[in-house]
Write an enzyme that holds these catalytic residues in place. Structure first.
Site: not given
Ligand SMILES: *[C@@H]1O[C@H](CO)[C@@H](O)[C@H](O)[C@H]1NC(C)=O
Ligand SMILES: *[C@@H]1O[C@H](CO)[C@@H](O)[C@H](O)[C@H]1NC(C)=O
Ligand SMILES: *[C@@H]1O[C@H](CO)[C@@H](O)[C@H](O)[C@H]1NC(C)=O
Ligand SMILES: *[C@@H]1O[C@H](CO)[C@@H](O)[C@H](O)[C@H]1NC(C)=O
Ligand SMILES: *[C@@H]1O[C@H](CO)[C@@H](O)[C@H](O)[C@H]1NC(C)=O
Ligand SMILES: *[C@@H]1O[C@H](CO)[C@@H](O)[C@H](O)[C@H]1NC(C)=O
Length: 842
Positions: A554, A535-538, A532-533, A651, A540
């Site tokens: 995630k 981001g900074g944390f991992g 799905l995408g 964030d 998804v």
């Protein structure tokens, strides 16, 4: 009711007085024909009011009666009363709410007996007033209070003289002078319109519940939605804000025949006030503000979905909006189910620690500042005093609590409860004393405990302190060692410990740990088409569980420095955060070094997907955008101050706002700072987690974070939602500022609305959009202390309170400061990846 009886009306278009006048002055005759109602506040038999401009206006021009169509597309016609000299057109009463006229040929007339008839084009009566009495010379008069009354011409304006009054047939508005409850043989309550276009009776009602000791309740259909409780001499015990008022006299009348609430104006120049129950069931207390020419919303009942909601806490628990955990058992009681209580499900309520035996020595514990429990099954006697009341309660084994029935404010009266005490609430300052019955053994235990405490206080010595400290120190050392050891333990042990730590370990606790195999199956082994995408944390992934439930997984990117136990503890806490504007965390998964979080899946992607895309922006109409701003504000308020943990998001950005099927916003990625640990306090902050364009100055520059840095991010979001433009990467031909600078420039030049996205304003009015811009600017102030906190923001969004003037925002220009002082550090930002980690410049 004679609703569909047809009759031939006798209509005389000009009143007798007017026809006399005609003989003398043609000019005024014409005037009277054109606007026959110009000064009249009444109609007499023979006269009539026709649709198409005829109205009558009360003395002082406050109210007007005539025909109208509700806003919107409706072409149906209604006979109603609305404000005239201010808030023109705001309807307060509708005669034929269930039987609209289908064309503009409606006619109101009065019979010789003093009955008002509303006729349609075929001369059929579609609505009529009723009256038990009749008058010799009846007249219908619209009073200064907005009451349409029928009485004998010679009688004075007092209620007992009225043959009929519109105040006895309330619709959705409660005005000063009206009665709410049971009076002169009628049940008087307000009920919502079906919709803004249909004044027909909707689902929501607001009135007095006569069972037991009368109390004020809001209902949907037949079930109570919120309960304001009984009157206590000053206010309803559950109405926190209403205070004594110099302009209006509030009272509650209770006798054998009547039980009603009543507001009286103290003079004719009182600030206009009304209560209205709207289509969504909210009861708003509105006051006309001359300064802004608007209704100010002073108190809304039913909006706070937490403590205001009926039965948020189960029996014997009290709700306190200022507590980290909303519901708590009252003294001497414990949760019926500890497991549910831990999962923040309070509906099962609390039970006595020691049951009542009805033996000798039973007594009462006092709770101060309470909203009294539901009185629908209580008993009362207004002439007993508090001491007699206590005696009466003690003598009856099933009596569980008592207090003053303080309706008159004299402090006397007795109110008794039998059985469970439900829907209590605790207030910091207002509220009433409640005396709850306790068993003899419990009271005895409390007495002994108090005595022991006293002795301990007296007998304490330096030696004891030293000893205690020694023991504590030893314990601390041992605990530290155990902790170190523990972090190496495997997950199984941790889970076992987790269960054991719970008070009620015989119950089956559901730890939301999801098997790795379940996740790989759901995501088709993390296949790239399910991605799905990132981001900074991992990264998804979308997944579908075997039962069909869609999830978002995630996969956390960095090797968390956190131990497994801490990770699970954090997840446990965050799982419990529940709010309709937060994405629900369903659980976690741990496999080797991997950590995964499993969320509910949001079908409509994130806000940035819509708001920054030329082709999709228009889907988000103004009303939706305002709704999204309100939703984010509420979600954030919950994180900051209403939830059990106090969470700073750190964030906040458009891509972290997900949208559900109805485009309601849900904040995602909250609590990540806790899960990643490492930078909990200012002292050891060496990395700043956040996203360019949303980071508050003090956070980017000094690494200071607080709720106020989230507020900054929120402000940026608001301005982005209104403008449809990104703060970062914003460009203008006129200047080199970012979006904040642009907004500020327009604000200073007195044309803030030019910031707004270029699209039809729809149902949102411009002042609302301007207010959002104003609030957005207040949130991005340079100094954290100049920014409002989240509950202020929610209040500012909802009400018409006056806002302070904003100063120049932080990161006003294209923030070269930020770009220079930050290096891309260990996690370079890529095109897809908005989140980045900036090294702290110290
Ligand atoms: C007038 O009202 C009667 C009774 O409700 C109804 O039958 C009739 O159709 C109405 N006429 C018009 C033109 O609406
Ligand atoms: C209704 O009454 C008025 C006035 O008496 C009359 O002029 C009109 O013809 C009547 N209309 C019908 C449909 O009966
Ligand atoms: C308010 O105004 C009405 C109409 O002018 C008048 O009859 C009434 O006495 C006034 N009441 C007070 C309290 O001034
Ligand atoms: C209420 O209390 C008074 C005083 O104790 C007593 O005289 C009266 O009978 C009571 N009324 C009822 C209905 O119990
Ligand atoms: C106690 O009060 C309840 C409820 O009012 C009543 O039904 C019952 O008879 C009373 N019992 C005694 C012993 O007075
Ligand atoms: C009763 O109400 C009055 C105000 O109306 C208040 O001052 C008083 O403290 C109340 N008495 C008790 C016992 O609650």
């Amino acid at each position: 009711m004679s609703i569909s009886t047809c009759s031939r009306p006798h209509t005389i278009m000009i009143t007798r007085e007017q026809s006399v006048f005609v003989k003398f002055m043609l000019c005024s005759f014409l005037l009277a024909i054109i606007r026959p109602s110009i000064a009249a506040d009444s109609i007499s038999p023979g006269a009539s009011i026709k649709d198409g401009g005829d109205t009558i206006v009360s003395v002082g021009q406050s109210f007007e009666l005539g025909f109208f169509s509700p806003s919107g597309t409706s072409t149906r016609r209604y006979l109603g009363i609305w404000y005239k000299s201010f808030s023109a057109g705001t309807v307060v009463w509708v005669a034929n709410r269930e039987t609209p006229l289908l064309d503009q040929s409606g006619l109101l007339k009065m019979t010789d007996q003093g009955i008002l008839l509303l006729l349609n084009s075929t001369n059929c009566t579609i609505w009529s007033s009723t009256g038990a009495k009749s008058a010799n010379r009846p007249v219908a008069q619209l009073l200064h209070s907005g009451n349409l009354v029928v009485k004998d011409e010679s009688d004075s304006n007092t209620e007992k003289n009225y043959i009929w009054q519109s105040f006895d047939q309330p619709t959705d508005t409660f005005l000063p002078g009206m009665k709410l409850g049971f009076a002169h043989g009628l049940e008087l309550f307000v009920s919502s319109w079906k919709s803004v276009e249909d004044p027909g009776r909707g689902d929501y009602t607001f009135g007095i519940d006569p069972r037991g000791f009368p109390q004020l309740v809001g209902k949907k259909g037949s079930s109570i939605e919120y309960r304001l409780g009984p009157w206590n001499g000053v206010r309803f015990t559950g109405a926190s804000i209403q205070t004594p008022n110099p302009v209006y006299a509030y009272e509650f009348v209770l006798n054998e025949k009547e039980a009603y609430y009543h507001i009286d104006r103290k003079d004719n120049n009182s600030v206009p006030l009304r209560f209205q129950v709207n289509e969504a069931g909210l009861v708003r207390r509105l006051i006309w503000l001359e300064k802004t020419n608007k209704w100010g919303e002073y108190y809304t009942i039913g909006e706070d979905q937490l403590c205001d909601k009926y039965l948020t806490c189960g029996a014997h628990a009290r709700c306190n909006i200022n507590d980290a955990i909303l519901c708590s058992c009252i003294e001497g009681f414990e949760p019926k189910s500890y497991r549910d209580w831990d999962l923040l499900d309070w509906s099962a309520g609390c039970v006595r620690k020691t049951p009542l035996t009805c033996g000798q020595g039973e007594g009462f514990v006092t709770y101060a500042k309470m909203k009294l429990p539901d009185t629908s099954s209580s008993w009362y006697n207004m002439s007993m005093n508090l001491e007699e009341c206590k005696e009466k309660c003690l003598r009856n084994c099933s009596c569980t609590a008592y207090t003053n029935a303080n309706i008159s404010g004299a402090g006397s009266g007795c109110l008794l409860w039998f059985g469970e005490l439900i829907d209590m609430r605790e207030y910091p300052d207002i509220g009433q004393d409640l005396f709850v019955r306790m068993s003899a053994s419990y009271l005895d235990k409390m007495r002994r405990k108090r005595k022991a405490e006293k002795q301990k206080q007296i007998g304490i010595s330096v030696g004891a302190i030293t000893l205690t400290m020694g023991v504590l120190l030893l314990g601390w050392i041992l605990y530290g060692r155990r902790r170190k050891h523990k972090s190496r333990e495997n997950m199984k042990n941790i889970l076992e410990k987790y269960y054991k730590n719970k008070q009620n370990n015989n119950e089956d606790l559901e730890l939301p740990v999801i098997q790795f195999s379940t996740i790989t199956k759901a995501t088709q082994n993390f296949s790239s088409k399910n991605k799905l995408g990132k981001g900074g944390f991992g990264t998804v992934y979308k997944g579908t569980l075997s039962d069909g439930q869609e999830i978002a997984v995630k996969r956390l990117s960095i090797n968390s420095r956190q131990g497994l136990e801490e990770f699970i503890n954090e997840v446990m806490l965050i799982v419990k955060l529940q709010h309709r504007n937060l994405v629900k965390l369903l659980g976690c998964c741990v496999e080797g070094d991997e950590r995964m979080l499993v969320y509910e899946y949001m079908p409509n992607k994130s806000l940035d997907y819509f708001i920054f895309e030329e082709s999709k922006r228009r889907i988000l109409e103004w009303e939706r955008r305002i709704n999204i701003i309100n939703g984010i504000a509420r979600g954030l308020m919950y994180l900051h101050q209403d939830s059990r943990l106090r969470i700073i998001h750190r964030d906040l950005k458009a891509s972290n706002i997900l949208l559900d099927y109805d485009m309601n916003p849900k904040i995602s990625d909250f609590g990540m700072a806790r899960i990643f640990k490492g930078n909990q306090t200012e002292d050891n902050t060496n990395k700043v987690v956040g996203t360019y364009g949303y980071i508050a100055p003090e956070y980017a520059v000094k690494g200071h974070f607080s709720v106020k840095s989230d507020i900054f991010g929120f402000g940026v979001l608001v301005l982005e939602i209104i403008s449809g433009k990104k703060n970062r990467g914003f460009s203008s031909q006129d200047h080199h500022h970012n979006l904040l600078g642009h907004a500020w420039k327009l604000w200073m030049e007195g044309r803030p609305l030019e910031l707004a996205d270029d699209m039809p304003s729809g149902s949102a009015d411009e002042s609302q959009i301007e207010r959002c811009i104003h609030i957005g600017l207040l949130c991005v102030q340079n100094q954290p202390e100049d920014r409002p906190n989240m509950s202020n923001v929610v209040l500012m969004l909802k009400s018409q309170i006056l806002l302070p003037q904003p100063k120049q925002p932080g990161f006003f220009g294209e923030s070269s400061l930020l770009s220079e002082s930050s290096s891309s550090g260990n996690k370079p930002a890529t095109k897809n990846e908005m989140t980045t980690t900036i090294l702290e410049p110290r």
